[in-house]
Design a protein around this motif. Sequence first.
Motif, mmCIF file in Angstrom:
data_model
loop_
_atom_site.group_PDB
_atom_site.id
_atom_site.type_symbol
_atom_site.label_atom_id
_atom_site.label_comp_id
_atom_site.label_asym_id
_atom_site.label_seq_id
_atom_site.Cartn_x
_atom_site.Cartn_y
_atom_site.Cartn_z
ATOM 1 N N SER A 121 0.833 -1.197 0.000
ATOM 2 C CA SER A 121 0.000 0.000 0.000
ATOM 3 C C SER A 121 0.869 1.249 0.000
ATOM 4 N N ALA A 166 0.006 4.166 0.891
ATOM 5 C CA ALA A 166 -0.244 4.914 2.128
ATOM 6 C C ALA A 166 0.605 4.370 3.273
ATOM 7 N N THR A 167 0.741 3.060 3.337
ATOM 8 C CA THR A 167 1.568 2.448 4.387
ATOM 9 C C THR A 167 3.030 2.819 4.205
ATOM 10 N N LYS A 182 4.289 5.414 2.713
ATOM 11 C CA LYS A 182 4.475 6.837 3.014
ATOM 12 C C LYS A 182 4.487 7.062 4.518
ATOM 13 N N ALA A 183 3.601 6.371 5.234
ATOM 14 C CA ALA A 183 3.537 6.531 6.690
ATOM 15 C C ALA A 183 4.840 6.089 7.350
#
Length: 322
Positions: A306, A308-309, A311-312
């Motif tokens: 993912s 988003a993962t 980037k986090a």
Amino acid sequence: MSATDRRNVLTPEALAMMDTIARTGSFAAAARDMGKVPSALTYSVRQLEDALDVLLFDRGSRQATLTAAGHELLNEGRRLLQEIDAVANRVRRVATGWETELTIAVDDALARRALFDLIAAFYELRVEDGGSVPTRIKLRNEVMSGTWEALISGQADLAIGTGASNVQSSAVHSEPLGELDFVFCVAPHHPLADVAEPLTLAQMAQHRIVAVADTARTLDAMTIGVMPGQDVLTLPSMAAKLEAQLRGLGCGSIPEPMVRRHVEAGRLRIKATESGRRSANLHYSWRNTGHPPGRALAWWLQQLGSAATRKALVEQHEGLLL
């Protein structure tokens, strides 16, 4: 009796018998509950007592009254029975493809808040029988080459934050994680804080640099940003490095997301240098065994797939504790 004899008598069945006698309050009631005759239970209790060389029940009582030793055996026995059940459940779940243990090496520059969000989500998973996942997670905190070394040495199943220069190996699968920018910063009271920019290498070399030790043991350890003859304060973690620079104990480059809130609050200043900003292209990697990954590793790889993962893990440093 010998220790072996005691172990042969102290069986799960014997512990369950003790639990039943204590729960029902008498040998006769326990015998009915277990479908046995009272004399069989009496004989088994005497075997236990002989093996342990203690009295488990008060012979002067008309009820099945436990002695202090009997209470201890009952309490420990119940705990052992629960552990036996837990082991049986874990073994059954492992048989469905869940690994017994998954070791994850994580580079120290990545965001711990995002990492622990993933761990929490993993522990919330439920398997087919409704129980929790049987895989134990073991984290290894590594720095630079140490992250890669943990993977290729077999000490880790998954490495998050491996460098771009490490990933050229047919024995390993790697996917991009993201780019992490580093900024050179100092505390407002540091001698370099008010020096005109860009700072020259000669100017920086006159001041102590704060470094995090590479955790590699067999591979060549990396040293970044340290100039010949420069005083060095070497620390074990990025959090410690940040604390040292907040205190003005030295200068150095730190991941920009990690210092962002400190810069905004005026606790650190970013200084431009003649060498420019440094960035690291990071990957996540796992060993190529020739077989599909286990279910725990597959779950982690799915999460890392993912954007988003990823980037986090690079950006989400707001919850860093010092």
